[in-house]
Design an enzyme around this catalytic site. Structure first.
Site, mmCIF file in Angstrom:
data_model
loop_
_atom_site.group_PDB
_atom_site.id
_atom_site.type_symbol
_atom_site.label_atom_id
_atom_site.label_comp_id
_atom_site.label_asym_id
_atom_site.label_seq_id
_atom_site.Cartn_x
_atom_site.Cartn_y
_atom_site.Cartn_z
ATOM 1 N N ASN A 6 83.440 -10.718 -4.257
ATOM 2 C CA ASN A 6 83.529 -12.182 -4.283
ATOM 3 C C ASN A 6 82.418 -12.753 -3.391
ATOM 4 O O ASN A 6 82.383 -12.488 -2.187
ATOM 5 C CB ASN A 6 84.916 -12.597 -3.776
ATOM 6 C CG ASN A 6 85.095 -14.103 -3.789
ATOM 7 O OD1 ASN A 6 84.208 -14.841 -3.363
ATOM 8 N ND2 ASN A 6 86.235 -14.575 -4.256
ATOM 9 N N HIS A 9 81.298 -17.017 -0.374
ATOM 10 C CA HIS A 9 80.869 -17.463 0.959
ATOM 11 C C HIS A 9 79.363 -17.414 1.170
ATOM 12 O O HIS A 9 78.866 -17.938 2.161
ATOM 13 C CB HIS A 9 81.646 -16.720 2.046
ATOM 14 C CG HIS A 9 83.093 -17.082 2.001
ATOM 15 N ND1 HIS A 9 83.507 -18.398 1.891
ATOM 16 C CD2 HIS A 9 84.213 -16.333 2.011
ATOM 17 C CE1 HIS A 9 84.822 -18.427 1.836
ATOM 18 N NE2 HIS A 9 85.274 -17.196 1.896
ATOM 19 N N HIS A 49 84.499 -18.365 -7.488
ATOM 20 C CA HIS A 49 85.550 -19.370 -7.675
ATOM 21 C C HIS A 49 84.873 -20.739 -7.649
ATOM 22 O O HIS A 49 84.375 -21.151 -6.593
ATOM 23 C CB HIS A 49 86.558 -19.236 -6.523
ATOM 24 C CG HIS A 49 87.759 -20.116 -6.641
ATOM 25 N ND1 HIS A 49 88.777 -20.103 -5.710
ATOM 26 C CD2 HIS A 49 88.123 -21.046 -7.555
ATOM 27 C CE1 HIS A 49 89.704 -20.969 -6.064
ATOM 28 N NE2 HIS A 49 89.329 -21.570 -7.180
ATOM 29 N N ARG A 51 85.664 -24.146 -7.349
ATOM 30 C CA ARG A 51 86.844 -24.940 -6.991
ATOM 31 C C ARG A 51 86.680 -26.370 -7.489
ATOM 32 O O ARG A 51 85.562 -26.859 -7.669
ATOM 33 C CB ARG A 51 87.040 -24.947 -5.475
ATOM 34 C CG ARG A 51 87.331 -23.582 -4.889
ATOM 35 C CD ARG A 51 87.578 -23.689 -3.405
ATOM 36 N NE ARG A 51 88.841 -24.335 -3.133
ATOM 37 C CZ ARG A 51 89.964 -23.693 -2.797
ATOM 38 N NH1 ARG A 51 89.968 -22.385 -2.659
ATOM 39 N NH2 ARG A 51 91.076 -24.351 -2.594
ATOM 40 N N ARG A 55 83.409 -26.902 -3.191
ATOM 41 C CA ARG A 55 83.023 -26.739 -1.778
ATOM 42 C C ARG A 55 82.032 -25.596 -1.565
ATOM 43 O O ARG A 55 81.310 -25.588 -0.590
ATOM 44 C CB ARG A 55 84.244 -26.546 -0.890
ATOM 45 C CG ARG A 55 84.928 -25.239 -1.099
ATOM 46 C CD ARG A 55 86.034 -25.047 -0.096
ATOM 47 N NE ARG A 55 87.151 -25.934 -0.340
ATOM 48 C CZ ARG A 55 88.386 -25.702 0.084
ATOM 49 N NH1 ARG A 55 88.644 -24.613 0.795
ATOM 50 N NH2 ARG A 55 89.376 -26.516 -0.183
ATOM 51 N N GLU A 76 87.265 -17.050 -10.938
ATOM 52 C CA GLU A 76 88.557 -17.534 -10.425
ATOM 53 C C GLU A 76 88.633 -19.012 -10.733
ATOM 54 O O GLU A 76 87.659 -19.751 -10.517
ATOM 55 C CB GLU A 76 88.635 -17.348 -8.918
ATOM 56 C CG GLU A 76 88.887 -15.943 -8.489
ATOM 57 C CD GLU A 76 89.003 -15.851 -6.978
ATOM 58 O OE1 GLU A 76 89.161 -16.880 -6.293
ATOM 59 O OE2 GLU A 76 88.904 -14.729 -6.494
ATOM 60 N N THR A 107 92.507 -19.664 -0.925
ATOM 61 C CA THR A 107 93.720 -19.559 -1.730
ATOM 62 C C THR A 107 94.836 -18.989 -0.851
ATOM 63 O O THR A 107 94.703 -17.896 -0.320
ATOM 64 C CB THR A 107 93.459 -18.626 -2.930
ATOM 65 O OG1 THR A 107 92.215 -18.995 -3.517
ATOM 66 C CG2 THR A 107 94.538 -18.729 -3.957
ATOM 67 N N GLU A 157 96.580 -9.913 -10.334
ATOM 68 C CA GLU A 157 95.957 -9.552 -9.055
ATOM 69 C C GLU A 157 97.007 -9.825 -7.991
ATOM 70 O O GLU A 157 97.443 -10.971 -7.809
ATOM 71 C CB GLU A 157 94.697 -10.387 -8.808
ATOM 72 C CG GLU A 157 94.041 -10.019 -7.472
ATOM 73 C CD GLU A 157 92.700 -10.720 -7.252
ATOM 74 O OE1 GLU A 157 91.950 -10.942 -8.225
ATOM 75 O OE2 GLU A 157 92.421 -11.050 -6.089
ATOM 76 N N HIS A 196 92.510 -10.330 -1.486
ATOM 77 C CA HIS A 196 92.671 -11.341 -0.431
ATOM 78 C C HIS A 196 92.906 -10.690 0.919
ATOM 79 O O HIS A 196 93.882 -9.961 1.107
ATOM 80 C CB HIS A 196 93.791 -12.347 -0.716
ATOM 81 C CG HIS A 196 93.439 -13.703 -0.213
ATOM 82 N ND1 HIS A 196 93.512 -14.039 1.116
ATOM 83 C CD2 HIS A 196 92.942 -14.787 -0.841
ATOM 84 C CE1 HIS A 196 93.103 -15.279 1.259
ATOM 85 N NE2 HIS A 196 92.732 -15.764 0.100
HETATM 86 N N1 PXP Z 1 91.203 -12.803 -4.832
HETATM 87 C C1 PXP Z 1 91.462 -14.117 -4.948
HETATM 88 C C2 PXP Z 1 92.311 -14.574 -6.076
HETATM 89 C C3 PXP Z 1 90.919 -15.047 -4.027
HETATM 90 O O1 PXP Z 1 91.190 -16.356 -4.162
HETATM 91 C C4 PXP Z 1 90.075 -14.570 -3.005
HETATM 92 C C5 PXP Z 1 89.461 -15.533 -2.039
HETATM 93 O O2 PXP Z 1 88.612 -16.380 -2.702
HETATM 94 C C6 PXP Z 1 89.827 -13.193 -2.937
HETATM 95 C C7 PXP Z 1 90.426 -12.330 -3.849
HETATM 96 C C8 PXP Z 1 88.954 -12.607 -1.892
HETATM 97 O O3 PXP Z 1 89.561 -12.756 -0.655
HETATM 98 P P1 PXP Z 1 88.751 -12.426 0.664
HETATM 99 O O4 PXP Z 1 87.592 -13.364 0.712
HETATM 100 O O5 PXP Z 1 89.746 -12.637 1.741
HETATM 101 O O6 PXP Z 1 88.289 -10.996 0.538
#
Ligand code: PXP
Length: 247
Positions: A6, A9, A49, A51, A55, A76, A107, A157, A196
């Site tokens: 992901n 960031h 994602h 959003r 953001r 996402e 999330t 997930e 997550h």
């Molecule tokens: N899975 C989902 C559905 C998420 O919303 C996120 C965060 O955007 C992640 C995985 C990844 O989480 P993390 O950034 O804490 O690894």
């Protein structure tokens, strides 16, 4: 076990400086480059994602990554008409339906599939009709697994946020919930993923959870990338994941 990286960031950092200057030639870092670096590090797919409040990832990022990165794209998305329309325009391989509120930092919980069954099922069908495989981000809860099955989604997930924050007996309880949910999902013929809050330290504790096909990991990889670079950070995570017992 596959790794979906992901890269939201990376866009967060860019937006911190350039949100109001989207066309600046100086805008950096580049999510597109991060996707390619993640691929070099062994990522199996890229997760982003977009959003509702834009953001971090912008629509433009999604289209660029879709076009320029050969890895499968996992989008996402909130369960809204706006995001369904955007997903159909982008055409990712996968979509992961998540709950979304403007106030949250990230999330915060799973999607209440059981409580929003018709709405979620309609969204799943609209995406599947365009060959997008759908995952539902849910808490490790048997009644959400049953609801996920009822929607016809191919994957779930499991939300590992509580696991990631738990210690002691709480950790054992969270692992038990994840184990039961993974078994139930697998028995129902649903692919079981998780994500997550997973990081380089807590990853191996998840290895007692069976049937995990894919992990989605973002924040810890982006953080680690600041020290070792994106490609190396992804490779380190992939190498650690190789110790997951195969079925
Ligand atoms: N899975 C989902 C559905 C998420 O919303 C996120 C965060 O955007 C992640 C995985 C990844 O989480 P993390 O950034 O804490 O690894």
């Amino acid at each position: 076990m596959l790794l979906g990286v992901n890269i939201d960031h990376v866009a967060t950092l860019r937006q911190a400086r350039y949100a109001l200057l989207p066309d600046s030639p100086n805008a950096e870092p580049s999510p597109m480059q991060a996707a390619l670096d993640a691929m070099s590090g062994g990522a199996d797919s890229i997760t982003i994602h977009v959003r509702g409040d834009r953001r971090h990832m912008q629509d433009r990022d999604a289209f660029e990554i879709r076009k320029g990165c050969p890895l499968p794209l996992n989008l996402e998305m909130g369960v809204t008409a706006e995001m369904t329309e955007l997903a159909l325009a982008i055409g990712p391989e996968f979509a992961c339906l998540v709950p979304e509120t403007r106030e949250e930092v990230t999330t915060e919980g799973g999607l209440d599939v059981a409580g929003r069954l018709t709405e979620v099922a309609d969204c799943v069908k609209a995406l599947q009709a365009r060959d997008i495989r759908v995952s539902l981000f849910i808490d490790p809860d048997l009644h959400q697994i049953e609801a996920a099955q009822a929607t016809g989604a191919e994957m779930v997930e499991l939300h590992t946020g509580c696991f990631a924050n738990a210690t002691g007996d709480g950790l054992e309880a969270e692992l038990s919930r994840l184990i039961e949910a993974a078994k139930a999902g697998h028995a129902a013929g649903i692919q079981v993923n998780a994500g997550h809050g997973i990081n380089y330290d807590n990853l191996s504790r998840l290895f007692v959870v069976p049937h995990l096909a894919e992990l989605n990991i973002g924040h810890s990889i982006v953080s680690r990338a600041m020290r070792v670079g994106f490609t190396a950070a992804v490779k380190e995570m992939k190498d650690l994941m190789a110790a997951y017992p195969s079925e």
